[in-house]
Design a protein around this motif. Sequence first.
Motif, mmCIF file in Angstrom:
data_model
loop_
_atom_site.group_PDB
_atom_site.id
_atom_site.type_symbol
_atom_site.label_atom_id
_atom_site.label_comp_id
_atom_site.label_asym_id
_atom_site.label_seq_id
_atom_site.Cartn_x
_atom_site.Cartn_y
_atom_site.Cartn_z
ATOM 1 N N ALA A 13 0.828 -1.204 0.000
ATOM 2 C CA ALA A 13 0.000 0.000 0.000
ATOM 3 C C ALA A 13 0.863 1.254 0.000
ATOM 4 O O ALA A 13 0.583 2.231 -0.704
ATOM 5 C CB ALA A 13 -0.924 -0.008 1.221
ATOM 6 N N ALA A 14 1.953 1.228 0.771
ATOM 7 C CA ALA A 14 2.839 2.384 0.831
ATOM 8 C C ALA A 14 3.573 2.587 -0.488
ATOM 9 O O ALA A 14 3.755 3.719 -0.948
ATOM 10 C CB ALA A 14 3.842 2.208 1.965
ATOM 11 N N ALA A 15 3.969 1.481 -1.120
ATOM 12 C CA ALA A 15 4.734 1.569 -2.364
ATOM 13 C C ALA A 15 3.905 2.099 -3.522
ATOM 14 O O ALA A 15 4.434 2.753 -4.434
ATOM 15 C CB ALA A 15 5.303 0.191 -2.719
ATOM 16 N N THR A 16 2.598 1.841 -3.502
ATOM 17 C CA THR A 16 1.734 2.251 -4.617
ATOM 18 C C THR A 16 0.982 3.547 -4.340
ATOM 19 O O THR A 16 0.278 4.051 -5.213
ATOM 20 C CB THR A 16 0.702 1.147 -4.921
ATOM 21 N N ALA A 17 1.142 4.105 -3.142
ATOM 22 C CA ALA A 17 0.408 5.327 -2.781
ATOM 23 C C ALA A 17 1.063 6.552 -3.400
ATOM 24 O O ALA A 17 2.283 6.589 -3.581
ATOM 25 C CB ALA A 17 0.369 5.481 -1.260
ATOM 26 N N PRO A 18 0.277 7.574 -3.735
ATOM 27 C CA PRO A 18 0.866 8.821 -4.220
ATOM 28 C C PRO A 18 1.703 9.466 -3.119
ATOM 29 O O PRO A 18 1.427 9.317 -1.932
ATOM 30 C CB PRO A 18 -0.360 9.680 -4.574
ATOM 31 N N ASP A 19 2.749 10.173 -3.494
ATOM 32 C CA ASP A 19 3.679 10.748 -2.527
ATOM 33 C C ASP A 19 2.990 11.647 -1.512
ATOM 34 O O ASP A 19 3.349 11.658 -0.329
ATOM 35 C CB ASP A 19 4.769 11.548 -3.252
ATOM 36 N N ALA A 20 1.974 12.400 -1.952
ATOM 37 C CA ALA A 20 1.342 13.393 -1.084
ATOM 38 C C ALA A 20 0.697 12.771 0.150
ATOM 39 O O ALA A 20 0.632 13.393 1.203
ATOM 40 C CB ALA A 20 0.303 14.191 -1.868
ATOM 41 N N HIS A 21 0.211 11.534 0.023
ATOM 42 C CA HIS A 21 -0.500 10.911 1.144
ATOM 43 C C HIS A 21 0.033 9.511 1.447
ATOM 44 O O HIS A 21 -0.694 8.674 1.969
ATOM 45 C CB HIS A 21 -2.001 10.841 0.840
ATOM 46 N N ARG A 22 1.288 9.288 1.143
ATOM 47 C CA ARG A 22 1.849 7.942 1.277
ATOM 48 C C ARG A 22 1.724 7.400 2.704
ATOM 49 O O ARG A 22 1.271 6.275 2.923
ATOM 50 C CB ARG A 22 3.323 7.941 0.849
ATOM 51 N N GLU A 23 2.115 8.185 3.691
ATOM 52 C CA GLU A 23 2.116 7.683 5.067
ATOM 53 C C GLU A 23 0.701 7.536 5.633
ATOM 54 O O GLU A 23 0.430 6.630 6.422
ATOM 55 C CB GLU A 23 2.953 8.600 5.970
ATOM 56 N N LEU A 24 -0.209 8.412 5.223
ATOM 57 C CA LEU A 24 -1.599 8.274 5.662
ATOM 58 C C LEU A 24 -2.205 6.984 5.115
ATOM 59 O O LEU A 24 -2.868 6.234 5.839
ATOM 60 C CB LEU A 24 -2.427 9.477 5.219
ATOM 61 N N LEU A 25 -1.939 6.714 3.841
ATOM 62 C CA LEU A 25 -2.461 5.489 3.236
ATOM 63 C C LEU A 25 -1.783 4.247 3.822
ATOM 64 O O LEU A 25 -2.404 3.188 3.938
ATOM 65 C CB LEU A 25 -2.280 5.539 1.715
ATOM 66 N N ARG A 26 -0.523 4.369 4.206
ATOM 67 C CA ARG A 26 0.153 3.252 4.871
ATOM 68 C C ARG A 26 -0.498 2.971 6.223
ATOM 69 O O ARG A 26 -0.701 1.812 6.605
ATOM 70 C CB ARG A 26 1.642 3.554 5.057
ATOM 71 N N LEU A 27 -0.858 4.041 6.945
ATOM 72 C CA LEU A 27 -1.538 3.873 8.228
ATOM 73 C C LEU A 27 -2.902 3.209 8.028
ATOM 74 O O LEU A 27 -3.286 2.315 8.795
ATOM 75 C CB LEU A 27 -1.702 5.221 8.926
#
Length: 240
Positions: free
Chosen positions: A16-30
């Motif tokens: 999920a973190a690897a495919t998330a856009p940079d702007a919200h990468r950590e939120l999507l990882r959470l």
Amino acid sequence: MSESSKPHPLDRVNEAAATAPDAHRELLRLLAVVDAFRGEQGCAWYEEQTHHSLVPYLQEESAELIDAIESGTASDIREELGDVLFQVLFHADIAADFDLEDVARDQADKLLRRNPHVFGPTPTRDIDEIIRLWHEAKAVEKANRTSVLDGVAFGMPALALAQKVLGKAAAVPVTVTPATLESADTDAIGDALLALAAAVHEAGVDAEAALRDATRRLAERVRAAEKIREATTNSELDEN
């Protein structure tokens, strides 16, 4: 699919973190971490929780955030904000009738509705006008309320609840005779409250419960006064 061929929860989080856009990468990882707590490879304790069972944790994490804001460092505040954010995500994840998208949508709609000074047709930065517009927006939302106490969160800490209900009661008006203070400055009031808490402790009384009970009795007086006022108003209308 065999147990060994199922993707590991950590692999799901990393993907999920690897495919998330940079702007919200950590939120999507959470969000992926929260999602991984559910299911066959998830956490059995997590899945047993309810909104009610999580209340003590929400209270504790909120208190720790307040403590960090009042006396901690920027790092402390950052950590405690994360803990409170997890509580929000936890509640949204276990809910049966709504999800995080619903929570976000409702909050965005509310902010747009309550802040016409930013999002309305005639934006303004005048503080008095901002307050007036905010009260107007709130009044529309409260149009169907039957009591000044509607919307008061009676689960808040007892002292904060007492101050909230006292403010609402004054509009009815229902009053409580204030204690006499030697000084009205913050230190003196804090000392007076601490001395009262010490006396209550010495008496073996639960101060939180005692104040909450007293505030609920005040709330009953407020609702009774509102009923009398409503009956009087209706009677006067009938006479006219």
